[in-house]
Design an enzyme around this catalytic site. Structure first.
Site, PDB file in Angstrom:
ATOM      1  N   ASP A  86       1.176  -0.841   0.291  1.00 45.35           N
ATOM      2  CA  ASP A  86      -0.309   0.325  -0.347  1.00 45.35           C
ATOM      3  C   ASP A  86       1.062   1.178   0.009  1.00 45.35           C
ATOM      4  O   ASP A  86       1.930   1.128   0.459  1.00 45.35           O
ATOM      5  CB  ASP A  86      -0.871  -0.238   0.962  1.00 45.35           C
ATOM      6  CG  ASP A  86      -1.823   1.331   1.442  1.00 45.35           C
ATOM      7  OD1 ASP A  86      -2.129   1.537   0.522  1.00 45.35           O
ATOM      8  OD2 ASP A  86      -1.419   2.010   2.350  1.00 45.35           O
ATOM      9  N   ASP A 104       0.110   5.629   1.404  1.00 43.97           N
ATOM     10  CA  ASP A 104       0.053   6.311   2.184  1.00 43.97           C
ATOM     11  C   ASP A 104      -0.943   5.014   3.767  1.00 43.97           C
ATOM     12  O   ASP A 104      -1.230   4.177   3.860  1.00 43.97           O
ATOM     13  CB  ASP A 104      -1.304   6.719   1.813  1.00 43.97           C
ATOM     14  CG  ASP A 104      -1.125   7.228   0.972  1.00 43.97           C
ATOM     15  OD1 ASP A 104      -0.842   8.680   0.443  1.00 43.97           O
ATOM     16  OD2 ASP A 104      -2.482   7.539  -0.249  1.00 43.97           O
ATOM     17  N   ASP A 125      -1.200  -1.101   6.251  1.00 42.63           N
ATOM     18  CA  ASP A 125      -1.846  -0.372   7.524  1.00 42.63           C
ATOM     19  C   ASP A 125      -3.593  -0.130   7.560  1.00 42.63           C
ATOM     20  O   ASP A 125      -3.559   0.703   8.996  1.00 42.63           O
ATOM     21  CB  ASP A 125      -1.068   1.233   7.390  1.00 42.63           C
ATOM     22  CG  ASP A 125      -2.194   2.295   6.713  1.00 42.63           C
ATOM     23  OD1 ASP A 125      -2.284   2.163   5.213  1.00 42.63           O
ATOM     24  OD2 ASP A 125      -2.508   2.920   7.122  1.00 42.63           O
TER      25      ASP A 125
END
Length: 215
Positions: free
Chosen positions: A9, A11, A168
Protein backbone atom coordinates in the site's frame (compact mmCIF):
# COMPACT_ATOMS: atom_id res chain seq x y z
CA UNK A 1 7.21 -20.86 1.70
CA UNK A 2 9.66 -18.58 -0.05
CA UNK A 3 7.98 -15.29 -0.94
CA UNK A 4 8.99 -13.89 -4.31
CA UNK A 5 7.17 -10.54 -4.42
CA UNK A 6 5.93 -7.78 -2.13
CA UNK A 7 2.88 -5.63 -2.81
CA UNK A 8 2.78 -2.40 -0.80
CA UNK A 9 0.00 0.00 0.00
CA UNK A 10 1.18 3.63 -0.35
CA UNK A 11 -0.34 6.03 2.20
CA UNK A 12 0.42 5.05 5.76
CA UNK A 13 2.63 2.18 4.63
CA UNK A 14 5.43 3.55 2.45
CA UNK A 15 4.80 7.26 2.95
CA UNK A 16 3.31 9.66 5.46
CA UNK A 17 1.12 11.84 3.27
CA UNK A 18 -1.23 13.12 5.96
CA UNK A 19 -0.11 16.75 5.98
CA UNK A 20 -0.36 17.21 2.20
CA UNK A 21 -3.77 15.52 2.10
CA UNK A 22 -5.11 17.49 5.07
CA UNK A 23 -3.73 20.81 3.87
CA UNK A 24 -5.25 20.25 0.43
CA UNK A 25 -8.74 19.27 1.60
CA UNK A 26 -8.79 22.09 4.15
CA UNK A 27 -7.83 24.62 1.49
CA UNK A 28 -10.71 23.41 -0.68
CA UNK A 29 -13.13 23.52 2.26
CA UNK A 30 -12.00 27.03 3.23
CA UNK A 31 -12.62 28.25 -0.31
CA UNK A 32 -16.23 27.07 0.07
CA UNK A 33 -16.61 28.51 3.58
CA UNK A 34 -17.00 25.02 5.04
CA UNK A 35 -15.53 23.91 8.37
CA UNK A 36 -12.02 22.47 8.19
CA UNK A 37 -10.61 19.44 10.02
CA UNK A 38 -7.62 18.67 12.24
CA UNK A 39 -4.87 16.33 11.06
CA UNK A 40 -6.19 13.74 13.50
CA UNK A 41 -9.66 13.83 11.95
CA UNK A 42 -8.38 13.76 8.36
CA UNK A 43 -6.22 10.79 9.35
CA UNK A 44 -9.44 8.83 9.88
CA UNK A 45 -10.73 9.80 6.42
CA UNK A 46 -7.77 8.24 4.57
CA UNK A 47 -7.81 4.80 2.98
CA UNK A 48 -10.74 4.54 0.60
CA UNK A 49 -9.74 7.06 -2.06
CA UNK A 50 -10.04 10.82 -2.36
CA UNK A 51 -13.70 10.85 -3.35
CA UNK A 52 -14.57 9.01 -0.17
CA UNK A 53 -12.34 11.40 1.81
CA UNK A 54 -14.10 14.41 0.29
CA UNK A 55 -17.50 12.93 1.13
CA UNK A 56 -16.51 12.46 4.75
CA UNK A 57 -14.96 15.94 4.97
CA UNK A 58 -17.99 17.80 3.66
CA UNK A 59 -20.58 19.09 6.13
CA UNK A 60 -23.78 17.04 6.39
CA UNK A 61 -25.69 19.80 4.62
CA UNK A 62 -23.55 19.42 1.47
CA UNK A 63 -23.24 15.70 0.85
CA UNK A 64 -25.38 15.73 -2.30
CA UNK A 65 -23.78 14.31 -5.43
CA UNK A 66 -23.24 17.70 -7.08
CA UNK A 67 -21.40 19.10 -4.05
CA UNK A 68 -19.32 15.95 -3.71
CA UNK A 69 -18.35 16.00 -7.38
CA UNK A 70 -17.40 19.68 -7.52
CA UNK A 71 -15.43 19.45 -4.27
CA UNK A 72 -13.73 16.28 -5.44
CA UNK A 73 -12.60 17.94 -8.67
CA UNK A 74 -11.25 20.90 -6.71
CA UNK A 75 -9.47 18.51 -4.34
CA UNK A 76 -7.88 16.68 -7.25
CA UNK A 77 -6.58 19.94 -8.71
CA UNK A 78 -5.24 21.22 -5.39
CA UNK A 79 -3.74 17.93 -4.24
CA UNK A 80 -2.18 17.23 -7.65
CA UNK A 81 -0.19 20.45 -7.26
CA UNK A 82 0.78 19.77 -3.64
CA UNK A 83 0.97 16.00 -3.18
CA UNK A 84 4.75 15.87 -2.74
CA UNK A 85 5.28 19.05 -0.69
CA UNK A 86 5.53 17.44 2.75
CA UNK A 87 5.00 13.75 1.97
CA UNK A 88 7.94 11.60 3.01
CA UNK A 89 9.01 7.97 3.26
CA UNK A 90 8.78 6.48 6.74
CA UNK A 91 12.04 5.73 8.54
CA UNK A 92 13.45 2.42 7.38
CA UNK A 93 11.46 2.18 4.14
CA UNK A 94 14.33 2.99 1.77
CA UNK A 95 16.59 0.57 3.66
CA UNK A 96 13.89 -2.10 3.35
CA UNK A 97 13.50 -1.51 -0.39
CA UNK A 98 17.27 -1.72 -0.86
CA UNK A 99 17.32 -5.03 1.00
CA UNK A 100 14.43 -6.44 -1.02
CA UNK A 101 15.96 -5.40 -4.34
CA UNK A 102 19.24 -7.04 -3.33
CA UNK A 103 17.32 -10.29 -2.92
CA UNK A 104 15.68 -9.88 -6.36
CA UNK A 105 12.22 -9.62 -4.81
CA UNK A 106 9.66 -8.14 -7.22
CA UNK A 107 8.06 -4.96 -5.85
CA UNK A 108 4.78 -3.21 -6.58
CA UNK A 109 2.57 -0.46 -5.15
CA UNK A 110 -1.23 -0.67 -5.11
CA UNK A 111 -3.20 2.26 -3.72
CA UNK A 112 -6.78 3.50 -3.55
CA UNK A 113 -5.37 6.94 -4.38
CA UNK A 114 -6.03 8.05 -7.95
CA UNK A 115 -3.64 6.37 -10.37
CA UNK A 116 -1.98 9.58 -11.60
CA UNK A 117 -1.30 10.72 -8.03
CA UNK A 118 -0.08 7.30 -6.93
CA UNK A 119 2.38 7.27 -9.82
CA UNK A 120 3.52 10.85 -9.14
CA UNK A 121 4.25 10.16 -5.47
CA UNK A 122 5.59 6.65 -5.97
CA UNK A 123 7.93 7.56 -8.79
CA UNK A 124 9.06 10.83 -7.18
CA UNK A 125 10.02 9.24 -3.88
CA UNK A 126 10.97 5.75 -5.07
CA UNK A 127 12.03 6.14 -8.68
CA UNK A 128 14.25 3.05 -8.96
CA UNK A 129 12.53 0.45 -6.81
CA UNK A 130 9.12 -0.56 -8.11
CA UNK A 131 8.28 -2.67 -11.15
CA UNK A 132 4.60 -1.67 -11.00
CA UNK A 133 3.00 1.44 -9.44
CA UNK A 134 -0.78 1.30 -9.67
CA UNK A 135 -3.49 3.51 -8.22
CA UNK A 136 -7.25 3.65 -8.52
CA UNK A 137 -8.59 3.78 -12.07
CA UNK A 138 -12.18 2.79 -11.38
CA UNK A 139 -14.38 2.84 -8.30
CA UNK A 140 -15.42 -0.70 -9.22
CA UNK A 141 -11.88 -2.00 -8.66
CA UNK A 142 -11.21 -0.13 -5.39
CA UNK A 143 -9.62 -2.20 -2.64
CA UNK A 144 -10.68 -4.50 -1.00
CA UNK A 145 -11.60 -5.75 -4.48
CA UNK A 146 -8.63 -8.04 -5.22
CA UNK A 147 -8.75 -7.65 -9.01
CA UNK A 148 -5.83 -5.21 -9.32
CA UNK A 149 -3.70 -7.24 -6.88
CA UNK A 150 -4.36 -10.40 -8.89
CA UNK A 151 -3.50 -8.57 -12.13
CA UNK A 152 -0.16 -7.56 -10.60
CA UNK A 153 0.41 -11.17 -9.60
CA UNK A 154 -0.28 -12.30 -13.16
CA UNK A 155 1.98 -9.64 -14.66
CA UNK A 156 4.83 -10.69 -12.38
CA UNK A 157 4.25 -14.36 -13.12
CA UNK A 158 4.22 -14.98 -9.36
CA UNK A 159 1.35 -16.80 -7.64
CA UNK A 160 -0.64 -14.83 -5.05
CA UNK A 161 0.49 -17.30 -2.38
CA UNK A 162 4.07 -16.15 -2.99
CA UNK A 163 3.21 -12.47 -2.27
CA UNK A 164 3.56 -10.51 0.93
CA UNK A 165 0.86 -7.85 0.96
CA UNK A 166 1.93 -4.95 3.22
CA UNK A 167 -0.54 -2.34 4.41
CA UNK A 168 -1.66 -0.22 7.35
CA UNK A 169 -5.44 -0.61 7.25
CA UNK A 170 -8.23 -3.10 7.55
CA UNK A 171 -8.99 -2.52 3.88
CA UNK A 172 -5.48 -3.69 3.02
CA UNK A 173 -5.85 -6.82 5.14
CA UNK A 174 -9.17 -7.58 3.44
CA UNK A 175 -7.58 -7.09 0.02
CA UNK A 176 -4.73 -9.44 0.87
CA UNK A 177 -7.18 -12.06 2.11
CA UNK A 178 -9.38 -11.67 -0.97
CA UNK A 179 -6.33 -12.03 -3.25
CA UNK A 180 -4.98 -15.02 -1.28
CA UNK A 181 -1.80 -13.13 -0.38
CA UNK A 182 -0.04 -13.13 3.01
CA UNK A 183 -1.42 -10.12 4.89
CA UNK A 184 1.19 -8.04 6.74
CA UNK A 185 -0.08 -5.19 8.91
CA UNK A 186 2.23 -2.29 9.80
CA UNK A 187 1.97 -0.35 13.04
CA UNK A 188 3.51 2.96 11.90
CA UNK A 189 0.58 3.92 9.66
CA UNK A 190 -2.88 5.41 10.06
CA UNK A 191 -4.77 2.54 11.69
CA UNK A 192 -4.47 0.70 15.04
CA UNK A 193 -3.27 -2.85 15.57
CA UNK A 194 -6.77 -3.90 16.65
CA UNK A 195 -8.20 -3.05 13.23
CA UNK A 196 -5.43 -4.92 11.41
CA UNK A 197 -5.89 -8.05 13.51
CA UNK A 198 -9.68 -7.94 13.26
CA UNK A 199 -9.50 -7.75 9.47
CA UNK A 200 -7.19 -10.70 9.04
CA UNK A 201 -3.55 -9.65 9.41
CA UNK A 202 -1.39 -12.79 9.39
CA UNK A 203 1.74 -10.93 10.49
CA UNK A 204 2.22 -7.61 12.31
CA UNK A 205 5.42 -5.56 12.11
CA UNK A 206 6.43 -2.40 13.96
CA UNK A 207 9.48 -1.46 11.83
CA UNK A 208 9.97 -1.86 8.06
CA UNK A 209 13.09 -4.03 8.34
CA UNK A 210 11.12 -6.65 10.27
CA UNK A 211 9.60 -7.58 6.92
CA UNK A 212 12.90 -9.20 5.92
CA UNK A 213 12.36 -11.84 8.60
CA UNK A 214 9.16 -12.96 6.88
CA UNK A 215 11.09 -13.85 3.74
Amino acid sequence: MKFKAVLFDLDGTLVNSLIDIADSINKVLEERNFPTHSYEVVNNFIGSGLRNLVTKALPETHKDEASIESTFQAMMTTYRENCTNKTFAYDGIVELLDALKSKNIKLAILSNKADELTKKIGLTLFSDYFDIVLGLKSEATKKPNPLAAIEISNEFGVSPEEFLYVGDSGIDMQTAKNANMHAVGVLWGYRPKEELVAEGAQSIISHPLELIELL
